[in-house]
Design a protein around this motif. Structure first.
Motif, PDB file in Angstrom:
ATOM      1  N   GLY A  36      -8.795  -9.546   6.728  1.00 56.65           N
ATOM      2  CA  GLY A  36      -7.550 -10.091   6.178  1.00 56.65           C
ATOM      3  C   GLY A  36      -6.420  -9.706   7.112  1.00 56.65           C
ATOM      4  O   GLY A  36      -6.650  -9.123   8.191  1.00 56.65           O
ATOM      5  N   THR A  58       1.695  -8.751   7.769  1.00 54.45           N
ATOM      6  CA  THR A  58       0.636  -9.077   6.802  1.00 54.45           C
ATOM      7  C   THR A  58       1.193 -10.110   5.824  1.00 54.45           C
ATOM      8  O   THR A  58       2.405 -10.337   5.761  1.00 54.45           O
ATOM      9  CB  THR A  58       0.191  -7.831   6.009  1.00 54.45           C
ATOM     10  OG1 THR A  58       1.289  -7.397   5.235  1.00 54.45           O
ATOM     11  CG2 THR A  58      -0.328  -6.766   6.941  1.00 54.45           C
ATOM     12  N   GLN A  91      -9.918 -14.373   7.010  1.00 51.64           N
ATOM     13  CA  GLN A  91      -8.912 -15.094   6.218  1.00 51.64           C
ATOM     14  C   GLN A  91      -7.693 -15.393   7.090  1.00 51.64           C
ATOM     15  O   GLN A  91      -6.805 -16.134   6.693  1.00 51.64           O
ATOM     16  CB  GLN A  91      -8.456 -14.246   5.032  1.00 51.64           C
ATOM     17  CG  GLN A  91      -9.528 -13.909   4.016  1.00 51.64           C
ATOM     18  CD  GLN A  91      -8.996 -12.971   2.963  1.00 51.64           C
ATOM     19  OE1 GLN A  91      -8.346 -13.390   1.994  1.00 51.64           O
ATOM     20  NE2 GLN A  91      -9.248 -11.683   3.124  1.00 51.64           N
ATOM     21  N   ASN A  92      -7.669 -14.783   8.264  1.00 47.04           N
ATOM     22  CA  ASN A  92      -6.497 -14.896   9.135  1.00 47.04           C
ATOM     23  C   ASN A  92      -6.525 -16.216   9.890  1.00 47.04           C
ATOM     24  O   ASN A  92      -7.586 -16.739  10.202  1.00 47.04           O
ATOM     25  CB  ASN A  92      -6.445 -13.721  10.123  1.00 47.04           C
ATOM     26  CG  ASN A  92      -6.392 -12.392   9.384  1.00 47.04           C
ATOM     27  OD1 ASN A  92      -5.975 -12.346   8.232  1.00 47.04           O
ATOM     28  ND2 ASN A  92      -6.844 -11.327  10.023  1.00 47.04           N
ATOM     29  N   THR A 105      -7.694  -6.323   3.874  1.00 49.48           N
ATOM     30  CA  THR A 105      -7.345  -7.367   2.902  1.00 49.48           C
ATOM     31  C   THR A 105      -7.083  -6.731   1.545  1.00 49.48           C
ATOM     32  O   THR A 105      -7.730  -5.775   1.144  1.00 49.48           O
ATOM     33  CB  THR A 105      -8.441  -8.450   2.787  1.00 49.48           C
ATOM     34  OG1 THR A 105      -8.022  -9.427   1.830  1.00 49.48           O
ATOM     35  CG2 THR A 105      -9.788  -7.865   2.368  1.00 49.48           C
TER      36      THR A 105
END
Ligand code: BV8
Length: 251
Positions: free
Chosen positions: A24, A35, A103-104, A190
Motif C-alpha cells: 500500500g 500516503t 494498491q499503489n 497499508t
C-alpha cells in the motif's frame, strides 16, 4: 539498521516456496510520495482523496480531478524507488514463486526492477478514454483540460481504479489465485481499510499462509497476523531480504 528478524520467521522464509507481497502507499512513503490518507498538501489540502478518486467527482468537476492526478503524476515522476522497493525486487529473484500485488498507482515497483507487479488499482501513468475505457497515449498537445479522446471526443481520465469501480478482473483473479496458494503473505504499508484489497490477507490466512504485516502503525490486520514487524518498510524489507540471503543485491 532495523532488526532482528524473528528467527522462526527466517526459518519459515527459508522453507517457503510461494511468497505473496501486497503493498500500500506506506511502501512509497520513504520515496516522498504522500500516503493515501495523509493530509493533502498545498492546493489540495482542502480535499480528502476519497472525495476526488471517484467517477462522480470527475463528472462533477473533471478539470479539478484531472489536475489533481496531473499534480500527483508530476510528484511521482520526481520520486525514486526506496530500499524497500529494491528489496522486494531482489526477493522476487530469489524465490521460485513470488507474486507482488500493489494498491499503489505510482509505478515505483517496476522502476525498482519488479518484473510483473499486479496493479490492483491501476497506474497513474496510464490514460484512458472515459467512454471507451481504452488506453490513449497521444494527447499532450491539447489545450482542453481534461484533454479529449482523439477518436470519440470524450474526456480522458487517469487509468486508475476509483472508489465504486471494479478491480480489473485479471488483476483480481491473479491476486486471489496467488493468495490461495501462498506459503507466506506480506502486507506492507497499508492501513487494510480499502476493499477488496484488504480481503486478500484473509484469503491467505484461510489458505494457511504465514501472514506478516510490515507497518509503522497497527491496522485491523495486526491482531490476525502471525508477525507484526513495526518499522518503516524501507528498513524492514532490506533486513528481511538480508536474513533470507539475498543481501548482496539489496540497496
Ligand atoms: C469496489 C486508486 C465494487 C486511485 C484507490 C467491501 C467490498 C468491496 C468494496 C467495498 C467494501 N467496503 C467498502 C467498499 C467500497 C470501497 C472501499 O473499500 N472503501 C473504503 C474507504 C471503506 N472499495 C471500492 O470502491 C473498490 N471498488 O469495491 O467496487 C464494484 C464491484 C463490481 C462492479 C462495480 C463496483 C475500489 C477501491 C479502489 C480505490 N482506489 N486508489 C488513486 O490512487 O487515486 S484506493 C487507495 O487506497 C490507494 O490505492 C491506496 O493504496 C489504497 C489503500 O490505502 P493505503 O495504501 O492503505 O494507504 P493509507 O494512507 O490508508 O495507509 C498507509 C499505511 O502505510 C498506514 O497504515 C501507515 O501506517 C503505513 N505507513 C506509512 N509510512 C510507512 C508505512 N508503513 C511502512 N513503512 C512506512 N514508511
Amino acid at each position: 539498521m532495523w532488526g532482528p528478524v524473528p528467527t522462526d520467521l527466517v526459518t519459515r522464509l527459508a522453507e517457503a516456496r510461494r511468497i505473496v507481497v501486497m503493498t500500500g502507499s506506506g511502501a512509497s512513503a520513504e520515496s516522498g510520495v504522500p500516503t493515501f490518507r495523509e493530509a493533502q498538501t498545498g492546493l489540495w489540502a482542502r480535499f480528502r482523496p476519497e472525495e476526488l478518486a471517484t467517477p462522480e467527482a470527475f463528472m462533477a468537476n473533471p478539470e479539478r480531478v484531472w489536475n489533481w492526478y496531473a499534480w500527483r503524476r508530476e510528484l511521482v515522476a520526481r520520486a525514486e524507488p526506496n530500499a524497500g522497493h529494491y528489496a522486494l525486487a531482489a526477493m522476487e529473484r530469489h524465490y521460485d514463486e513470488f507474486a507482488l500485488i500493489t494498491q499503489n498507482v505510482d509505478g515505483l515497483h517496476q522502476r525498482a526492477g519488479s518484473r510483473d507487479p499486479i496493479e490492483f488499482h491501476g497506474n497513474i501513468d496510464r490514460t484512458l478514454c472515459f467512454d471507451e475505457r481504452k488506453p490513449v497515449t497521444d494527447w499532450e498537445h491539447q489545450e482542453d483540460v481534461p484533454p479529449r479522446c482523439p477518436d470519440c471526443g470524450a474526456w480522458l481520465r487517469p487509468g486508475v481504479v476509483w472508489f465504486g469501480e471494479a478491480i480489473p478482473p485479471e488483476a483480481l483473479r491473479r491476486s486471489q489465485a496467488a493468495c490461495a496458494e501462498a506459503d507466506v503473505f506480506f502486507s506492507v504499508g497499508t492501513s487494510s481499510l480499502v476493499y477488496p484489497a484488504a480481503d486478500l490477507a484473509e484469503t491467505a490466512l484461510r489458505a494457511g499462509a504465514v501472514v506478516v504485516e510490515v507497518n509503522v502503525n497497527d491496522t485491523p490486520l495486526s491482531s490476525l497476523a502471525d508477525y507484526c514487524l513495526k518499522g518503516p518498510s524501507g528498513d524492514v524489507l532490506p533486513a528481511i531480504a538480508r536474513a533470507v540471503g539475498v543481501g548482496s543485491h539489496v540497496h
